[in-house]
Design an enzyme around this catalytic site. Structure first.
Site, short mmCIF file in Angstrom:
data_model
loop_
_atom_site.label_atom_id
_atom_site.label_comp_id
_atom_site.label_asym_id
_atom_site.label_seq_id
_atom_site.Cartn_x
_atom_site.Cartn_y
_atom_site.Cartn_z
N ASP A 111 57.93 23.74 6.33
CA ASP A 111 57.04 23.29 7.40
C ASP A 111 55.80 24.17 7.46
O ASP A 111 55.85 25.35 7.12
CB ASP A 111 57.79 23.33 8.74
CG ASP A 111 57.07 22.55 9.83
OD1 ASP A 111 56.13 21.79 9.52
OD2 ASP A 111 57.43 22.73 11.01
N HIS A 121 49.67 20.57 1.28
CA HIS A 121 50.84 20.04 0.58
C HIS A 121 50.82 20.47 -0.89
O HIS A 121 51.86 20.81 -1.46
CB HIS A 121 50.88 18.52 0.68
CG HIS A 121 51.00 18.02 2.09
ND1 HIS A 121 51.90 18.56 2.99
CD2 HIS A 121 50.34 17.04 2.78
CE1 HIS A 121 51.79 17.93 4.15
NE2 HIS A 121 50.84 17.01 4.05
N LEU A 179 70.91 25.90 -11.78
CA LEU A 179 70.60 25.61 -10.37
C LEU A 179 70.50 24.10 -10.20
O LEU A 179 69.92 23.41 -11.03
CB LEU A 179 69.26 26.24 -9.98
CG LEU A 179 68.76 25.94 -8.57
CD1 LEU A 179 69.53 26.76 -7.53
CD2 LEU A 179 67.26 26.24 -8.43
C1 FPP Z 1 55.64 19.82 6.56
O1 FPP Z 1 54.35 20.31 6.80
C2 FPP Z 1 55.80 19.50 5.15
C3 FPP Z 1 55.89 18.24 4.66
C4 FPP Z 1 55.81 17.04 5.51
C5 FPP Z 1 56.00 17.96 3.23
C6 FPP Z 1 56.66 19.01 2.38
C7 FPP Z 1 56.12 18.87 1.01
C8 FPP Z 1 55.77 19.89 0.21
C9 FPP Z 1 56.01 21.29 0.53
C10 FPP Z 1 55.12 19.59 -1.08
C11 FPP Z 1 56.01 19.92 -2.24
C12 FPP Z 1 56.90 18.81 -2.45
C13 FPP Z 1 57.63 18.57 -3.56
C14 FPP Z 1 58.16 17.24 -3.74
C15 FPP Z 1 57.93 19.51 -4.59
P1 FPP Z 1 53.46 19.57 7.90
O2 FPP Z 1 52.55 18.66 7.19
O3 FPP Z 1 54.33 18.94 8.93
O4 FPP Z 1 52.70 20.82 8.50
P2 FPP Z 1 52.21 21.03 9.98
O5 FPP Z 1 53.43 20.99 10.86
O6 FPP Z 1 51.59 22.40 9.94
O7 FPP Z 1 51.22 19.95 10.27
#
Ligand code: FPP
Length: 237
Positions: free
Chosen positions: A14, A31, A125
């Site tokens: 997150d 992302h 893994l």
């Molecule tokens: C939450 O941050 C994260 C996500 C919704 C997506 C997680 C995806 C990645 C880390 C990219 C890598 C993925 C793969 C498939 C390897 P948020 O957008 O909710 O952040 P915020 O709460 O700060 O707005």
């Protein structure tokens, strides 16, 4: 103090959006940077002897985000599958993508299939990517499956116990997570592995996911090793 390396580590990644906002960048930049943290975490997991790493990459609720962000997230998934494939094969990482995959667009589904096929032989893994995943939906799906088996006469409803339900989940053949890490300082489970996390140790760090490094993983594991795990029992002797 249990002193052992967790077999199964799960992560709610997150803070990508906030990471980007603090830098004046668009959310998708967060992302994309988050993908690097995935690489770090996979390498850290391999180095410490973690056997299973489960990452929450896209939730059922994320489908409600604006289209351009959904496209960016699917783009990151495809980029990850393409650019990390050789590394993952070399490191012995098997990738499984779990969730409602029929909701994905064609190219994302193809990318998922390719990365799973290419890494199938990995034995160091197991990397589970939870995509289009929600825990309540997962439990409802398991209930549906068991109901169909009961209706077809291959399952006696009286015989349904917690093992039966657990084995009908996406993670049916896996041990529950020992450790759950959530980044960006939020104290929530957010519809993630509700069944499987029953006895997991929780570790919350304020680090935004794109800044998460293998050292942060090691810190979480060290913290885990100091925990007494009682599974509802009392400590004797
Ligand atoms: C939450 O941050 C994260 C996500 C919704 C997506 C997680 C995806 C990645 C880390 C990219 C890598 C993925 C793969 C498939 C390897 P948020 O957008 O909710 O952040 P915020 O709460 O700060 O707005």
């Amino acid at each position: 103090m249990n002193g052992s390396v967790p077999r199964h580590v799960a992560v709610i990644m997150d803070g990508n959006g906030r990471w980007a906002r603090h830098r004046g960048l668009p959310r998708h930049a967060g992302h994309l940077e988050g993908m690097k943290a995935v690489r770090e975490t996979v390498e850290g997991a391999c180095a410490t002897g973690v056997e299973i790493l489960t990452l929450f990459a896209f939730s059922t609720e994320n489908w409600k985000r604006p289209n351009d962000e959904i496209e960016a997230l699917m783009g990151v998934l495809q980029t990850f599958a393409r650019s990390e494939r050789d590394n993952l094969v070399r490191e012995g990482v098997a990738v499984r993508v779990l969730g409602e995959l029929d909701r994905l667009d064609g190219s994302s589904r193809a990318a998922v299939r390719r990365i799973m096929d290419a890494t199938r032989g990995g034995s160091r893994l197991l990397l589970n990517l939870l995509v289009s995943y929600g825990a309540r939906e997962e439990i409802a799906r398991a209930a549906r499956e068991l109901a169909v088996q009961a209706k077809d006469g291959v399952l006696d409803p009286e015989q349904i116990d917690t093992d039966t339900v657990a084995s009908a989940l996406y993670t049916g053949d896996l041990p529950d997570p020992d450790l759950l890490i959530r980044t960006s300082g939020e104290f929530r489970i957010s519809n993630f592995m509700l069944w499987q996390l029953a006895y997991s140790e929780l570790y919350i760090t304020s680090v935004y996911w794109p800044d998460f490094t293998r050292e942060d993983l090691f810190a979480a594991i060290l913290d885990y090793q100091r925990r007494d795990r009682r599974f509802g029992r009392i400590v004797t002797g």
